[in-house]
Design an enzyme around this catalytic site. Structure first.
Site, PDB file in Angstrom:
ATOM      1  N   LEU A   6       6.773  63.392  71.798  1.00  0.00           N
ATOM      2  CA  LEU A   6       8.307  63.639  71.269  1.00  0.00           C
ATOM      3  C   LEU A   6       8.486  64.659  72.471  1.00  0.00           C
ATOM      4  O   LEU A   6       7.923  65.392  73.136  1.00  0.00           O
ATOM      5  CB  LEU A   6       8.249  64.908  70.344  1.00  0.00           C
ATOM      6  N   GLY A   9      15.440  67.038  74.593  1.00  0.00           N
ATOM      7  CA  GLY A   9      16.299  66.873  75.564  1.00  0.00           C
ATOM      8  C   GLY A   9      16.118  65.843  76.486  1.00  0.00           C
ATOM      9  O   GLY A   9      16.157  65.753  77.379  1.00  0.00           O
ATOM     10  N   SER A  11      17.905  62.869  76.555  1.00  0.00           N
ATOM     11  CA  SER A  11      19.019  61.856  76.622  1.00  0.00           C
ATOM     12  C   SER A  11      19.455  61.786  78.158  1.00  0.00           C
ATOM     13  O   SER A  11      20.281  60.920  78.490  1.00  0.00           O
ATOM     14  CB  SER A  11      20.195  62.192  75.706  1.00  0.00           C
ATOM     15  N   TYR A 142      18.277  83.183  83.695  1.00  0.00           N
ATOM     16  CA  TYR A 142      17.479  81.764  83.717  1.00  0.00           C
ATOM     17  C   TYR A 142      15.876  82.173  84.303  1.00  0.00           C
ATOM     18  O   TYR A 142      15.121  81.689  83.685  1.00  0.00           O
ATOM     19  CB  TYR A 142      18.156  81.019  85.007  1.00  0.00           C
TER      20      TYR A 142
END
Length: 267
Positions: A6, A9, A11, A142
């Site tokens: 699995l 993100g 795509s 970030y």
């Protein structure tokens, strides 16, 4: 049976590259997207999943296990960038970033661990960032969200090791993907104390991504991690100097390292 993987993100960008590589190697790959029906060119199935929604995560994991009967590898790849002077980033955007980059992966791990414990096996790979090893100017949030995920992984892998489950981090440097277009940029405010420096740095950061490495390097690295009998705690993937910057931070005095960063970013 082939291993079931699995990838959150999956795509676009690094996630898509990893998925395509593992698919070619014979793995049963499921990617995720918030809107899988809008993705027409995926060579592996995409399941609807929003890492900011615990119910969405649980539904996706349940669907994959019901279809495949097991879940061998989970790659927490979904993440978003964010830039700006800390003073000028709204608290709403800070929380949004942590929801995706930290709390999302945590919820994914919570959802898959019962199945892995039942199997007495499993591997979770958390995609962090070399930026998570240091506080970078105008990328503070970030760096913080990815650095927090690094430490969560260090702790959790000790908690679940007795169940036969392995957890590791892989920290990429700059890769040529579409992350820059999806990144939240705090606006360059006219008359702001940070206007000139931050404006120049935005252009520099996008240049680094555009000139980054090929995502296939990350795909190859993840494949090798999956093949490893005993995965390490940390992996770094990217240009030599980006990886070497972590070594320098470890061995140099703090102020010397800070000076190097400030010179690099022309501060």
């Amino acid at each position: 049976m082939n291993k079931v993987v699995l990838i959150t993100g999956g795509s676009s960008g690094i996630g898509k590259a990893i998925g395509e590589f593992l698919h070619q190697k014979g793995y049963v790959v499921y990617g995720t997207s918030r809107n899988p029906e809008q993705v027409l060119n995926s060579v592996f199935p995409l399941v609807a999943l929003d890492v900011r929604d615990a119910n969405s995560i649980q539904a996706a994991v349940t669907k994959i296990i019901a279809t495949s009967g097991k879940l061998d590898v989970v790659i927490n790849n979904a993440g978003v960038g964010i830039t700006g002077p800390l003073e000028e980033i709204s608290t709403v955007e800070i929380k949004n970033n942590f929801e995706t980059n930290l709390f999302g992966p945590i919820e994914v791990m919570k959802a898959v661990l019962p199945q892995m414990r039942k199997q007495k096996s499993g591997l979770i790979i958390n995609v962090t960032s070399i930026a998570g090893y240091m506080g970078l100017p105008y990328r503070s949030i970030y760096s913080a969200s990815k650095g927090a995920l690094e430490l969560i992984t260090e702790a959790l892998r000790m908690e679940v090791k007795s169940f036969g489950i392995e957890i590791t981090n892989v920290a990429p440097g700059d890769f040529a993907t579409n992350i820059a277009s999806g990144r939240f940029h705090a606006p360059v405010l006219k008359g702001s104390a940070y206007e000139k420096v931050y404006g120049n740095m935005l252009a520099t950061m996008d240049e680094h991504v555009d000139g980054g490495s090929n995502p296939i390097e990350m795909a190859t690295a993840v494949y090798e991690i999956i093949q490893a009998k005993k995965p390490k705690v940390h992996y770094k993937v990217g240009a030599f100097m980006q990886k070497f910057s972590i070594v320098l931070k470890r061995i140099l005095p703090d102020k010397v390292y800070e000076k190097i960063l400030m010179n690099h970013y022309k501060l």
